[in-house]
Design a protein around this motif. Structure first.
Motif, short mmCIF file in Angstrom:
data_model
loop_
_atom_site.label_atom_id
_atom_site.label_comp_id
_atom_site.label_asym_id
_atom_site.label_seq_id
_atom_site.Cartn_x
_atom_site.Cartn_y
_atom_site.Cartn_z
N LEU A 65 77.87 14.86 0.64
CA LEU A 65 76.60 15.48 -0.32
C LEU A 65 77.22 15.98 -1.71
O LEU A 65 78.08 16.62 -1.58
N VAL A 66 76.34 15.93 -2.47
CA VAL A 66 76.42 16.87 -3.73
C VAL A 66 75.65 17.86 -3.70
O VAL A 66 74.38 17.63 -3.82
N ILE A 67 76.23 19.23 -3.30
CA ILE A 67 75.33 20.41 -3.28
C ILE A 67 75.38 21.26 -4.43
O ILE A 67 76.46 21.70 -4.62
N PRO A 68 74.28 21.36 -5.17
CA PRO A 68 74.17 22.33 -6.62
C PRO A 68 74.67 23.85 -6.11
O PRO A 68 74.36 24.47 -5.09
N PRO A 69 75.20 24.33 -7.05
CA PRO A 69 75.71 25.75 -6.70
C PRO A 69 74.27 26.46 -6.53
O PRO A 69 73.20 26.43 -7.02
N GLY A 70 74.44 27.56 -5.47
CA GLY A 70 73.04 28.43 -5.25
C GLY A 70 72.02 27.84 -4.24
O GLY A 70 71.10 28.29 -4.22
N PHE A 71 72.46 26.26 -3.95
CA PHE A 71 71.31 25.70 -3.34
C PHE A 71 71.17 26.26 -1.79
O PHE A 71 69.96 26.50 -1.45
N LEU A 129 69.55 17.59 -3.69
CA LEU A 129 70.85 17.20 -3.12
C LEU A 129 71.17 15.56 -3.62
O LEU A 129 70.62 14.80 -3.38
N GLY A 130 72.64 15.55 -3.75
CA GLY A 130 72.98 14.06 -4.08
C GLY A 130 73.86 13.53 -2.97
O GLY A 130 74.44 14.23 -2.41
N PHE A 131 74.04 12.26 -3.22
CA PHE A 131 75.06 11.55 -2.08
C PHE A 131 76.47 11.46 -2.86
O PHE A 131 76.44 11.15 -4.09
N ALA A 132 77.47 11.24 -1.99
CA ALA A 132 78.94 10.82 -2.56
C ALA A 132 79.15 9.55 -1.60
O ALA A 132 79.82 9.90 -0.87
N ILE A 145 65.54 22.80 4.11
CA ILE A 145 66.62 22.09 3.86
C ILE A 145 67.48 23.22 3.17
O ILE A 145 68.89 23.17 3.37
N ARG A 146 67.23 24.13 2.35
CA ARG A 146 67.98 25.18 1.65
C ARG A 146 68.47 26.27 3.03
O ARG A 146 69.75 26.95 2.72
N MET A 147 67.65 26.36 3.94
CA MET A 147 68.21 27.40 4.87
C MET A 147 68.85 26.72 6.37
O MET A 147 69.33 27.53 6.82
N LEU A 148 68.66 25.52 6.22
CA LEU A 148 69.28 24.75 7.55
C LEU A 148 70.94 25.08 7.61
O LEU A 148 71.24 25.49 8.78
#
Length: 402
Positions: free
Chosen positions: A379-385, A49-52, A291-294
């Motif tokens: 956040l920067v959320i990758p596809p499929g995360f 996960l990235g920040f924006a 964190i993926r399931m949250l």
């Protein structure tokens, strides 16, 4: 001049814990079930996960405070209940004092090495953790004892299968510390004089008994005696969860949820809160990172109950990411145990300060004035995360109702 006892990162606390502790004790802290894939994913997922961040409009003051189950916290981190803290002679009492000094809640394991009354005296903002273990009468007696000590909420942990497959770690843990056992472990312990000296000064041996499970008028069982009781107890149904909640009669947190259908059933059972948790990688290996399931669980039930998260939190930025994806707060486990091993109560306070500072930096950089303003847009959320487990299996099916 001695080494500065203060450390700058949780990773440094872990490094010092590894150096200070006998390998068997340190190994018990870091080992997970089977290949340890869940442990790895718990931490790696946060890094995906990235920040924006924003460049202008920052707030000079930030409010990090929140509440969990009606209890105020100076920032949204709780001490997760962990069993038998033999890394320091003060154990859970040192952790409780650290939690009190930093304004966070202490979660106390029923498998702790110090009694609930002693820990509650050090930190009145105490949540007591219970397993479904023993008879109903036994569980009521344990809840009543915790309530009498002043526990403000009950944490019920139901996700523990404790796999016997430990491909890469989990060392042998003795049942009791008698002379024969001490001689057997001497080659591992003697090269760590600092750890030995702490216990020598306190005139305490590492305690492997479980005082919170002591029956009235009886003796405290050993850790493995308590574990044996749990293994022999028929696993609970959702009706049993509802019974526990009614018997406790106060704020009730269910720990170990990873599926949307389970989250909905938890709401039906009357829980006040849940924690998205995979038992820190000590349950079924290859369970995805929490964190993926949250997000899916928070979206499904977050408007009805409080949703927390534990698993893999090592930085204040991790706390910010969890809050942005729907958590009200996070629980930490290994991070504070490494601090305890590195420098006792001050080490736990050190870890909490690191997390608070990192969270404050994230809230500042993202342009917010409060932790309650964090959203997925930060956040920067990758596809499929994001993963949504159990979303298509109706929670009212016969299997789910059992």
């Amino acid at each position: 001049m001695g080494r500065n006892p203060w450390f700058e990162t949780v990773a440094e606390a872990q490094r010092r814990a590894k150096k200070r502790l006998p390998s068997t004790v340190y190994g018990a802290l870091v080992a997970g079930s089977e290949r340890g894939r869940t442990i790895d994913d718990n931490t790696a997922a946060f890094a995906e996960l990235g920040f924006a961040p924003r460049v202008v409009g920052h707030h000079a003051e930030r409010d990090l405070s929140t509440t969990v189950l009606g209890v105020p916290l100076s920032f949204p981190v709780l001490i997760s209940p962990t069993g038998v803290q033999a890394v320091d002679p003060e154990g859970e009492v040192a952790v409780a004092r650290a939690a009190a000094s930093r304004g966070v809640v202490m979660g106390l394991s029923s498998f702790a090495s110090r009694a609930v009354e002693e820990v509650a005296e050090a930190q009145p903002d105490l949540f007591y953790q219970l397993y479904w273990s023993g008879t109903r009468a036994t569980m009521v007696q344990r809840m009543d004892r915790a309530k009498a000590a002043g526990a403000k909420a009950l944490i019920v942990t139901l996700d523990w299968s404790f796999s016997h497959g430990r491909d890469w770690g989990s060392p042998a843990i003795p049942d009791r510390l008698d002379l024969k056992t001490m001689l057997r472990f001497a080659p591992d312990v003697l090269p760590h004089p600092g750890w030995l000296l702490r216990f020598a000064k306190s005139r305490r041996l590492p305690d492997l008994s479980v005082p919170n499970l002591r029956p009235p008028g009886g003796e405290a069982p050993t850790f493995f005696g308590a574990y044996g009781e749990w293994m022999q107890t028929t696993p609970p149904t959702w009706q049993d969860v509802a019974w526990l909640r009614a018997e406790w009669g106060g704020p009730f947190l269910l720990k170990g949820v990873t599926r949307v259908d389970d989250a909905r059933r938890a709401v039906d059972a009357g829980v006040s809160a849940l924690s998205v948790s995979n038992h820190g990688g000590n349950n079924l290996d290859t369970t995805p990172a929490t964190i993926r399931m949250l997000p899916a669980i928070a979206d499904a039930v977050g408007h009805q109950i409080e949703v927390l998260l534990d698993g893999g939190v090592r930085r204040g930025g991790d706390v910010a990411k969890a809050l942005a994806l729907g958590a009200r707060a996070v629980l930490i486990g290994r991070a504070y145990l490494w601090g305890l091993a590195a420098n006792g109560q001050a080490g736990v306070e050190n870890v909490l300060d690191i997390l608070r500072g990192g969270l404050d930096s994230a809230v500042l950089g993202l342009g917010h004035s409060s932790v309650h303003e964090l959203t997925p847009d930060d956040l920067v959320i990758p596809p499929g995360f994001r993963l949504e487990l159990g979303a298509r299996s109706g929670h009212d099916s016969p299997a789910a109702r059992a």
